[in-house]
Design a protein around this motif. Structure first.
Motif, PDB file in Angstrom:
ATOM      1  N   ARG A 104     -21.487  -5.569  -0.129  1.00  0.00           N
ATOM      2  CA  ARG A 104     -21.291  -6.952   0.324  1.00  0.00           C
ATOM      3  C   ARG A 104     -20.857  -6.889   1.778  1.00  0.00           C
ATOM      4  N   ASP A 105     -20.982  -7.989   2.482  1.00  0.00           N
ATOM      5  CA  ASP A 105     -20.651  -8.012   3.908  1.00  0.00           C
ATOM      6  C   ASP A 105     -19.183  -7.704   4.184  1.00  0.00           C
ATOM      7  N   ASP A 106     -18.292  -8.222   3.363  1.00  0.00           N
ATOM      8  CA  ASP A 106     -16.861  -8.116   3.655  1.00  0.00           C
ATOM      9  C   ASP A 106     -16.143  -6.985   2.924  1.00  0.00           C
ATOM     10  N   VAL A 107     -16.855  -6.214   2.091  1.00  0.00           N
ATOM     11  CA  VAL A 107     -16.214  -5.168   1.288  1.00  0.00           C
ATOM     12  C   VAL A 107     -17.038  -3.883   1.378  1.00  0.00           C
ATOM     13  N   PRO A 108     -16.407  -2.757   1.743  1.00  0.00           N
ATOM     14  CA  PRO A 108     -17.159  -1.489   1.758  1.00  0.00           C
ATOM     15  C   PRO A 108     -17.524  -1.084   0.327  1.00  0.00           C
ATOM     16  N   PRO A 109     -18.642  -0.394   0.132  1.00  0.00           N
ATOM     17  CA  PRO A 109     -19.063  -0.030  -1.224  1.00  0.00           C
ATOM     18  C   PRO A 109     -18.086   0.918  -1.932  1.00  0.00           C
ATOM     19  N   VAL A 110     -17.406   1.764  -1.178  1.00  0.00           N
ATOM     20  CA  VAL A 110     -16.393   2.662  -1.761  1.00  0.00           C
ATOM     21  C   VAL A 110     -15.147   2.575  -0.894  1.00  0.00           C
ATOM     22  N   SER A 111     -14.005   2.315  -1.523  1.00  0.00           N
ATOM     23  CA  SER A 111     -12.752   2.247  -0.772  1.00  0.00           C
ATOM     24  C   SER A 111     -11.610   2.771  -1.635  1.00  0.00           C
ATOM     25  N   TYR A 112     -10.503   3.082  -0.970  1.00  0.00           N
ATOM     26  CA  TYR A 112      -9.363   3.737  -1.621  1.00  0.00           C
ATOM     27  C   TYR A 112      -8.077   2.998  -1.291  1.00  0.00           C
ATOM     28  N   THR A 113      -7.136   3.062  -2.222  1.00  0.00           N
ATOM     29  CA  THR A 113      -5.801   2.539  -1.997  1.00  0.00           C
ATOM     30  C   THR A 113      -4.807   3.491  -2.650  1.00  0.00           C
ATOM     31  N   GLY A 114      -3.597   3.419  -2.213  1.00  0.00           N
ATOM     32  CA  GLY A 114      -2.557   4.204  -2.860  1.00  0.00           C
ATOM     33  C   GLY A 114      -2.063   5.359  -2.043  1.00  0.00           C
ATOM     34  N   GLY A 115      -1.528   6.321  -2.752  1.00  0.00           N
ATOM     35  CA  GLY A 115      -0.825   7.449  -2.187  1.00  0.00           C
ATOM     36  C   GLY A 115       0.509   7.546  -2.908  1.00  0.00           C
ATOM     37  N   TRP A 116       0.482   7.280  -4.230  1.00  0.00           N
ATOM     38  CA  TRP A 116       1.681   7.165  -5.035  1.00  0.00           C
ATOM     39  C   TRP A 116       1.935   8.433  -5.843  1.00  0.00           C
ATOM     40  N   ARG A 117       3.152   8.552  -6.325  1.00  0.00           N
ATOM     41  CA  ARG A 117       3.493   9.534  -7.354  1.00  0.00           C
ATOM     42  C   ARG A 117       3.034   8.964  -8.699  1.00  0.00           C
ATOM     43  N   ARG A 118       3.016   9.793  -9.710  1.00  0.00           N
ATOM     44  CA  ARG A 118       2.413   9.428 -10.990  1.00  0.00           C
ATOM     45  C   ARG A 118       2.945   8.138 -11.618  1.00  0.00           C
ATOM     46  N   PRO A 119       4.261   7.935 -11.785  1.00  0.00           N
ATOM     47  CA  PRO A 119       4.721   6.707 -12.452  1.00  0.00           C
ATOM     48  C   PRO A 119       4.287   5.437 -11.721  1.00  0.00           C
ATOM     49  N   GLU A 120       4.409   5.434 -10.413  1.00  0.00           N
ATOM     50  CA  GLU A 120       4.013   4.259  -9.634  1.00  0.00           C
ATOM     51  C   GLU A 120       2.506   4.054  -9.695  1.00  0.00           C
ATOM     52  N   ALA A 121       1.747   5.139  -9.663  1.00  0.00           N
ATOM     53  CA  ALA A 121       0.279   5.043  -9.735  1.00  0.00           C
ATOM     54  C   ALA A 121      -0.162   4.402 -11.043  1.00  0.00           C
ATOM     55  N   TYR A 122       0.453   4.809 -12.146  1.00  0.00           N
ATOM     56  CA  TYR A 122       0.080   4.229 -13.438  1.00  0.00           C
ATOM     57  C   TYR A 122       0.487   2.761 -13.537  1.00  0.00           C
ATOM     58  N   TRP A 124       0.437   0.649 -10.940  1.00  0.00           N
ATOM     59  CA  TRP A 124      -0.599  -0.061 -10.190  1.00  0.00           C
ATOM     60  C   TRP A 124      -1.924  -0.066 -10.949  1.00  0.00           C
ATOM     61  N   TRP A 125      -2.223   1.029 -11.625  1.00  0.00           N
ATOM     62  CA  TRP A 125      -3.444   1.095 -12.436  1.00  0.00           C
ATOM     63  C   TRP A 125      -3.387   0.023 -13.535  1.00  0.00           C
ATOM     64  N   ARG A 126      -2.243  -0.098 -14.199  1.00  0.00           N
ATOM     65  CA  ARG A 126      -2.079  -1.127 -15.229  1.00  0.00           C
ATOM     66  C   ARG A 126      -2.267  -2.519 -14.639  1.00  0.00           C
ATOM     67  N   ARG A 127      -1.740  -2.726 -13.435  1.00  0.00           N
ATOM     68  CA  ARG A 127      -1.877  -4.039 -12.792  1.00  0.00           C
ATOM     69  C   ARG A 127      -3.337  -4.337 -12.447  1.00  0.00           C
ATOM     70  N   GLY A 131      -5.532  -7.491 -14.189  1.00  0.00           N
ATOM     71  CA  GLY A 131      -5.858  -8.596 -13.292  1.00  0.00           C
ATOM     72  C   GLY A 131      -4.703  -9.050 -12.435  1.00  0.00           C
ATOM     73  N   GLN A 132      -3.584  -8.299 -12.429  1.00  0.00           N
ATOM     74  CA  GLN A 132      -2.429  -8.667 -11.613  1.00  0.00           C
ATOM     75  C   GLN A 132      -2.516  -8.116 -10.197  1.00  0.00           C
ATOM     76  N   ALA A 133      -3.447  -7.217  -9.953  1.00  0.00           N
ATOM     77  CA  ALA A 133      -3.645  -6.646  -8.609  1.00  0.00           C
ATOM     78  C   ALA A 133      -5.133  -6.465  -8.386  1.00  0.00           C
TER      79      ALA A 133
END
Length: 134
Positions: A104-122, A124-127, A131-133
């Motif tokens: 799409r014009d406004d979104v790259p086809p592959v992108s990354y977020t994060g840089g968390w330790r395991r508990p925080e990553a999970y 954010w994954w749950r969110r 649909g909360q994030a």
């Protein structure tokens, strides 16, 4: 669609109303899911992994970057039947979420977020899955 209707206990009218709503509110998803030539419209989804929920209320907007942090190990992933799917990646104790979407014009086809330790990553994954994030 017959299998889905039977499994969910939907009447033919309820099924048609659900399909109309899907076409009206989520036309991109309806294209992937509703094939008028096919009696079982839902067969395109392999049903082997979770689907991210639609956004709930005002979801937290994650910061996405198109720069790849390198090769990570896929820990969790969502179904690929929609326009966007996600993967939880591990980089030796640091976790990131990869988003893969149709171009799409406004979104790259592959992108990354994060840089968390395991508990925080999970968390954010749950969110993301709930649909909360986004």
């Amino acid at each position: 669609m017959t299998t889905v209707r039977r499994d969910l206990g939907l009447t033919r009218g309820e099924e048609q109303r659900a399909a109309q709503r899907l076409r009206r509110e989520y036309p991109w998803l309806a294209i992937l899911v509703l094939d008028p030539e096919d009696d079982d419209d839902w067969r395109l989804c392999p049903r082997v992994s979770p689907h991210p929920s639609i956004p709930v209320g005002q979801p937290v907007e994650l910061l996405w970057c198109a720069d790849s942090p390198g090769d990570g190990r896929v820990i969790e992933y969502t179904c690929t039947c929609g326009m966007t799917n996600y993967e939880l990646l591990s980089y030796g104790g640091i976790y990131r979420i990869r988003r893969v979407t149709v171009p799409r014009d406004d979104v790259p086809p592959v992108s990354y977020t994060g840089g968390w330790r395991r508990p925080e990553a999970y968390e954010w994954w749950r969110r993301v899955l709930s649909g909360q994030a986004r």
